[in-house]
Design a protein around this motif. Structure first.
Motif, PDB file in Angstrom:
ATOM      1  N   ARG A  96      56.572 177.148  89.792  1.00  0.00           N
ATOM      2  CA  ARG A  96      55.952 177.138  88.471  1.00  0.00           C
ATOM      3  C   ARG A  96      54.547 177.714  88.546  1.00  0.00           C
ATOM      4  O   ARG A  96      53.852 177.552  89.548  1.00  0.00           O
ATOM      5  CB  ARG A  96      55.911 175.710  87.915  1.00  0.00           C
ATOM      6  N   TYR A  97      54.114 178.343  87.467  1.00  0.00           N
ATOM      7  CA  TYR A  97      52.781 178.921  87.417  1.00  0.00           C
ATOM      8  C   TYR A  97      51.810 177.932  86.786  1.00  0.00           C
ATOM      9  O   TYR A  97      51.960 177.542  85.627  1.00  0.00           O
ATOM     10  CB  TYR A  97      52.783 180.228  86.621  1.00  0.00           C
ATOM     11  N   LYS A 120      49.624 178.654  83.407  1.00  0.00           N
ATOM     12  CA  LYS A 120      50.194 179.914  82.917  1.00  0.00           C
ATOM     13  C   LYS A 120      49.359 181.117  83.376  1.00  0.00           C
ATOM     14  O   LYS A 120      49.186 182.094  82.654  1.00  0.00           O
ATOM     15  CB  LYS A 120      50.307 179.882  81.383  1.00  0.00           C
ATOM     16  N   LYS A 121      48.781 180.988  84.550  1.00  0.00           N
ATOM     17  CA  LYS A 121      47.936 182.011  85.200  1.00  0.00           C
ATOM     18  C   LYS A 121      46.556 182.175  84.570  1.00  0.00           C
ATOM     19  O   LYS A 121      45.753 182.979  85.048  1.00  0.00           O
ATOM     20  CB  LYS A 121      48.632 183.378  85.219  1.00  0.00           C
ATOM     21  N   GLU A 128      45.358 182.862  74.964  1.00  0.00           N
ATOM     22  CA  GLU A 128      45.630 182.982  76.397  1.00  0.00           C
ATOM     23  C   GLU A 128      45.740 184.446  76.823  1.00  0.00           C
ATOM     24  O   GLU A 128      45.269 184.828  77.904  1.00  0.00           O
ATOM     25  CB  GLU A 128      46.905 182.217  76.746  1.00  0.00           C
TER      26      GLU A 128
END
Length: 455
Positions: free
Chosen positions: A297-298, A301-302, A386
């Protein structure tokens, strides 16, 4: 020798003192020494020089181009925030009229469900500690009733975020579902109130990452959903998003994460910041160079990784990856405080930034923020999508050049600070009071009110 003057109607009464020089026989003499004659001038010059030097020392010019706030900003904010905290602690009385006569019955459960966990002092102070704070506030509140027949709602005090893992020290909530289920079994057997409404007028706190889904990873939380035994109840949870999500399909109220008001007060009282905010953009927390963890999993979300890669060497950004106990003093020195999502969209930085006068920069798409009727989030924060995190520098520069002072002015409102902090005694406008106010909007669930209306 004292020579009293006659009192003047306009100037009041004063005394003029005359210094006389006595010889050894006690007689005065008009022949004054050189030092004596010029003593008052020497004294005047010395005092003037001291005051002038002190002024120069304490009023150094600020040539830092990244400091966008006037020197009085922090002191003004600190005074207002401190006043809000003090007022909250000395005014424990509610205005019942504003809560529509709300009454809540608090179950007295065996200590294994709540107070036993307090043996670890972190239980009542970490970011998930709203479950403890709300319980304490209700016990001390004048909306509490000891007569369940006059109660609108029933509060079930189960602490599920106080079981800290011995491996990494983080709260482990694998036991949460079974612990709450056990508490419900207990109250449904000993009292008739759960069964008569199927829990619709019962209130629980779920202060962990994904609220009443009780799991730290979103995909697992979504797959499991809200436990069947809680789907009819009211959940007070920190998790909130503005789209359909399995973890908020039940009746719920979005609440702020817990930030200790005592710690905030101490920061405001002990931090020597000279009224300046020399840090342009601040973030301290987990930032992964390679965000994909062992589970595939990231993290964030980076987003946090992009921030580190893009701005790690940018002098405008003060980014730190390691923990520091006094980090709130860094917030007090900062103009913008980055609040990117982690595993979940919310963060205690949202509250800490606001109450310490740093403009929160929210980077969490579609987050549902707490108490929007009391906290004008759009007016006191900056929201960055984001996908635009790589443009963060230019976005903040534009805000600093246009409407920063307007945002800061609104941040100084002590009512906003009060709305985001929990206290041991509920006061009008604080976080627990905001929850109670939200519950007045759900009085259709009250068995007592529906019974009275039927009669």
């Amino acid at each position: 020798m004292l020579e009293p003057k006659k009192p003047n109607k306009n100037r009041g009464f004063y005394v003029r003192m005359k210094l006389l020089n006595h010889n050894r026989y006690g007689r005065t003499t008009s022949e004054k020494s050189f030092c004596y004659r010029y003593f008052k001038w020497v004294l005047w010059f010395s005092l003037s020089f001291y005051l002038f030097a002190s002024f120069l020392f304490n009023h150094k010019p600020n040539n830092n181009p990244s400091s966008f706030i006037s020197k009085t900003t922090v002191n003004q904010y600190s005074n207002k925030a401190s006043r809000a905290l003090i007022e909250s602690s000395i005014n424990p009385k509610h205005h019942q009229d504003s809560l529509n006569g709300l009454k809540i019955y608090v179950y007295e459960l065996p200590s294994r469900y709540n107070t036993d966990w307090l043996s670890n002092e972190r239980c009542s102070n970490h970011l998930f500690a709203s479950e403890v704070a709300i319980h304490r506030a209700l016990l001390n509140s004048d909306i509490r009733t000891f007569d369940p027949f006059e109660a609108d709602f029933f509060f079930v005090p189960v602490y599920v975020s106080c079981n800290f893992s011995k491996v990494n020290g983080f709260p482990a909530i694998g036991h949460a579902r079974s612990l709450i289920s056990s508490a419900i079994d207990l109250i449904s057997l000993q009292f008739p109130y759960w069964n008569r409404s199927l829990g619709a007028d019962h209130v629980f706190v779920a202060s962990h990452d994904f609220g009443s889904c009780f799991h730290t990873l979103e995909d697992v939380a979504m797959a499991d959903g809200i436990p069947e035994f809680l789907r009819n109840s009211i959940i007070l949870q920190t998790f909130g998003v503005k789209y359909d999500h399995p973890c908020q399909r039940g009746e719920h109220v979005v609440i702020p994460p817990y930030v200790s008001p005592e710690r905030v007060r101490k920061t405001l009282a002990t931090s020597d910041v000279n009224g300046r905010r020399d840090i342009f953009a601040f973030f301290r927390g987990k930032m992964e160079v390679h965000p994909k963890n062992v589970s595939g999993r990231y993290y964030s979300k980076k987003v946090r990784t992009v921030i580190l890669q893009k701005y790690g060497n940018d002098r405008r950004f003060y980014l730190r990856r390691h923990r520091f106990a006094g980090y709130q003093s860094e917030i007090l020195l900062s103009t913008f405080c980055l609040c990117p999502l982690g595993w979940a969209p919310w963060s205690p930085r949202l509250v800490e930034s606001v109450v310490l006068g740093c403009v929160p920069v929210i980077i969490a798409d579609c987050i549902d923020l707490p108490f929007s009727s009391a906290v004008p989030w759009s007016e006191i924060s900056v929201t960055v999508p984001e996908k635009d995190v790589g443009k963060l520098g230019s976005i903040l520069e534009h805000v600093a050049a246009t409407n920063l002072s307007t945002i800061q002015q609104k941040l100084w409102d002590p009512r906003i600070t009060r709305a985001l902090l929990f206290h041991d005694r509920t006061v009008v406008g604080d976080a627990t009071w905001q929850i109670l106010h939200a519950l007045t909007q759900k009085l259709k669930r009250s068995h007592r009110r529906s019974r009275v209306s039927d009669e």
